[in-house]
Design an enzyme around this catalytic site. Structure first.
Site, PDB file in Angstrom:
ATOM      1  N   GLY A 131       0.809  -1.206   0.000  1.00  0.00           N
ATOM      2  CA  GLY A 131       0.000   0.000   0.000  1.00  0.00           C
ATOM      3  C   GLY A 131       0.842   1.255   0.000  1.00  0.00           C
ATOM      4  N   SER A 132       0.401   2.235   0.762  1.00  0.00           N
ATOM      5  CA  SER A 132       1.010   3.562   0.758  1.00  0.00           C
ATOM      6  C   SER A 132       2.117   3.661   1.801  1.00  0.00           C
ATOM      7  CB  SER A 132      -0.055   4.617   1.045  1.00  0.00           C
ATOM      8  OG  SER A 132      -0.513   4.505   2.383  1.00  0.00           O
TER       9      SER A 132
ATOM     10  N   GLU B 294       5.553  -3.412   0.602  1.00  0.00           N
ATOM     11  CA  GLU B 294       5.674  -2.976  -0.790  1.00  0.00           C
ATOM     12  C   GLU B 294       4.882  -1.679  -0.887  1.00  0.00           C
ATOM     13  OE1 GLU B 294       5.069  -1.619  -3.955  1.00  0.00           O
ATOM     14  OE2 GLU B 294       3.693  -3.252  -4.451  1.00  0.00           O
ATOM     15  N   LEU B 295       5.599  -0.555  -1.055  1.00  0.00           N
ATOM     16  CA  LEU B 295       4.999   0.756  -0.842  1.00  0.00           C
ATOM     17  C   LEU B 295       5.046   1.661  -2.068  1.00  0.00           C
ATOM     18  CD1 LEU B 295       6.451   1.411   2.723  1.00  0.00           C
ATOM     19  CD2 LEU B 295       4.339   0.236   2.087  1.00  0.00           C
TER      20      LEU B 295
ATOM     21  N   CYS C  50       1.836   0.307  -8.820  1.00  0.00           N
ATOM     22  CA  CYS C  50       3.052   0.733  -8.113  1.00  0.00           C
ATOM     23  C   CYS C  50       4.224   0.927  -9.059  1.00  0.00           C
ATOM     24  CB  CYS C  50       3.419  -0.294  -7.047  1.00  0.00           C
ATOM     25  SG  CYS C  50       2.193  -0.463  -5.738  1.00  0.00           S
TER      26      CYS C  50
END
Length: 476
Positions: free
Chosen positions: A229-230, A248-249, A284
């Site tokens: 996400g963020s 995982e950003l 992403c």
């Protein structure tokens, strides 16, 4: 094709509740269906059930895990049309792209089925000194135990699959919180898992909002938190205590077009347009920063603008739609504000730039200052900027001038430059002669810097969900 409502899953079983949450059709804005919302007691029951299931899941043989995963892949194939339609509605993803994500869902579970029976250890040679004669070393991987997952809205099927399928292959019970705005795909996955003979408590899927997801982050009974996400992920990591955390950003992916690409410009344009505007740029690894050698800049800019202007935007349920809505109007308004900020700072809009509700036009800009949000932060929408460069040293510095480092791409016929990109770019991955948006579900995937820690990709996720155990044996 959607049900009127969907349950949540507690310890493998569907559950209804008095509290329901609306799921909107992202294009029309109308309520498409409703999902049951668990209370705090249900969350505690889910965690307790996962703890109890740790032993049975550990003893659930690899061949049995493989059978479960194969069943899921088969059922997803049988329900392909339903899954694609649900994804199109809840995420606003064009139907042809939704069908493509169902394909990846099936592939991810198929890969996990293959990996479930090859989680191997090794023999270690301990004969490194006379005093160790007769000693032998062996390793194996064992499941961590209960794990928790939080997934985003942009790939409601495949990003769920990249957590759920490795957990089953590894033998870890899990509790999953899907994205509030796109929970249906995860719940259909739960429906299929409930058809299998997984041990009781092996999985729970809870439609929680962010305010009530704290136990999935903080509860010490979980041995791993996997979050996609963020940038809020860093806060979650700080709250997670001693458990393992994988994040995982996202990123602001760069793509380099080298000086030798003049013969390949048609291909380069096709891939850049796909990489930047596929599913409205809500990926992403969407192409955000395009660096073009000065000798090709004018020609490539002209071709890109022409191609982007031809993209058909509108109802994602129509097969010829390429660009659907962003996830909601607030997301479109945010990125539109960044575009306006960049324009006022000297950036030039080459095409697009207008917004109507959640629909934002595919936008290309140039001369965007490196200090602008549209340059430095993750756009996560249908936006890309163009910049020219002279030398590889210069462009490498440009790419690395970012707080993110998920994936980068380079189009080049130079093996030297390809190797330099791999060696010098601060990225989790470098894609040569394609866009950084490229991903195959059996490859390691993850980033550096603010893009996160750890790697997904089925085999690497299994490694994160297991730990190495050593045995030393002495001959008598």
């Amino acid at each position: 094709m959607l049900a009127k409502s969907y349950p949540y899953y507690l310890a493998n079983q569907p559950q209804t509740s008095k509290e329901m949450m609306d799921v909107l059709d992202k294009y029309s804005g109308k309520v498409a269906t409703r999902v049951a919302v668990p209370d705090a007691k249900a969350t505690e029951k889910a965690i307790a059930a996962a703890v109890k299931a740790a032993g049975p899941m550990r003893e659930f043989k690899p061949w049995a895990r493989q059978k479960v995963l194969q069943h899921c892949a088969q059922r997803f194939a049988e329900r392909r049309e339903e899954l694609a339609y649900a994804l199109c509605v809840e995420a606003g993803k064009p139907i042809k792209d939704s069908d493509g994500e169902v394909t990846r869902l099936i592939e991810t579970f198929t890969i996990a089925a293959e990996e479930a029976v090859r989680i191997n250890g090794e023999t270690i040679n301990l004969d490194i000194a006379r005093r160790l004669d007769g000693y032998h070393g062996y390793t194996k991987r064992v499941p961590l135990g209960p794990v928790s997952f939080i997934t985003p809205f942009n790939f409601p099927l495949n990003l769920v699959a990249h957590k759920v399928a490795p957990a089953i292959a590894a033998g870890c019970p899990f509790v999953l919180k899907p994205a509030e705005r796109t929970p249906i795909g995860a719940l259909i996955i739960g429906e299929v898992l409930a058809e299998t003979d997984l041990p009781k408590g092996a999985f729970s899927i809870l439609n929680l909002d962010g305010k009530h997801a704290g136990p999935l982050v903080e509860d010490p009974r979980f041995k791993l938190l996997s979050f996609t996400g963020s940038q809020i992920g860093w806060d979650l990591k700080a709250r997670a205590g001693h458990k393992k955390v994988t994040l995982e950003l996202g990123g602001n992916a760069a793509c380099i077009i080298d000086a030798d690409q003049a013969p390949h410009l048609d291909h380069v344009v096709d891939r850049l347009v796909f990489g930047a505007f596929y599913q409205s740029g809500q990926s992403c690894i969407s192409v955000q920063r395009i660096y073009i050698h000065e000798s090709l800049y004018d020609e490539l800019r002209k071709r890109l603008v022409a191609a982007v202007k031809k993209l058909k935007a509108g109802d994602p349920k129509k097969k010829d739609t390429f660009l659907g809505p962003m996830i909601d109007e607030a997301a479109a308004e945010r990125l539109h504000g960044w575009i306006e900020e960049a324009r006022k700072a000297g950036g030039k809009v080459l095409c697009g730039g207008k917004r109507n509700g959640a629909m934002l036009e595919a936008t290309l800009m140039e001369n965007v200052p490196t200090s602008a949000k549209a340059h430095r932060q993750e756009a996560f929408g249908p936006f890309a900027l163009l910049t020219k460069f002279r030398t590889f040293d210069e462009v490498a510095d440009m790419v690395n001038d970012s707080d993110y480092g998920l994936q980068a791409g380079i189009f080049t016929d130079s093996l030297t430059n390809a190797m330099r990109a791999w060696n010098e770019l601060d990225q989790g991955g470098v894609v040569v002669n394609d866009v950084p948006s490229f991903r195959v579900d059996n490859m390691p995937y993850g980033g550096v810097k603010l893009s996160g820690i750890g790697r997904e990709g089925v085999r690497w996720a299994i490694e994160d969900m297991t730990e190495l155990r050593l045995m030393v044996m002495k001959e008598r």
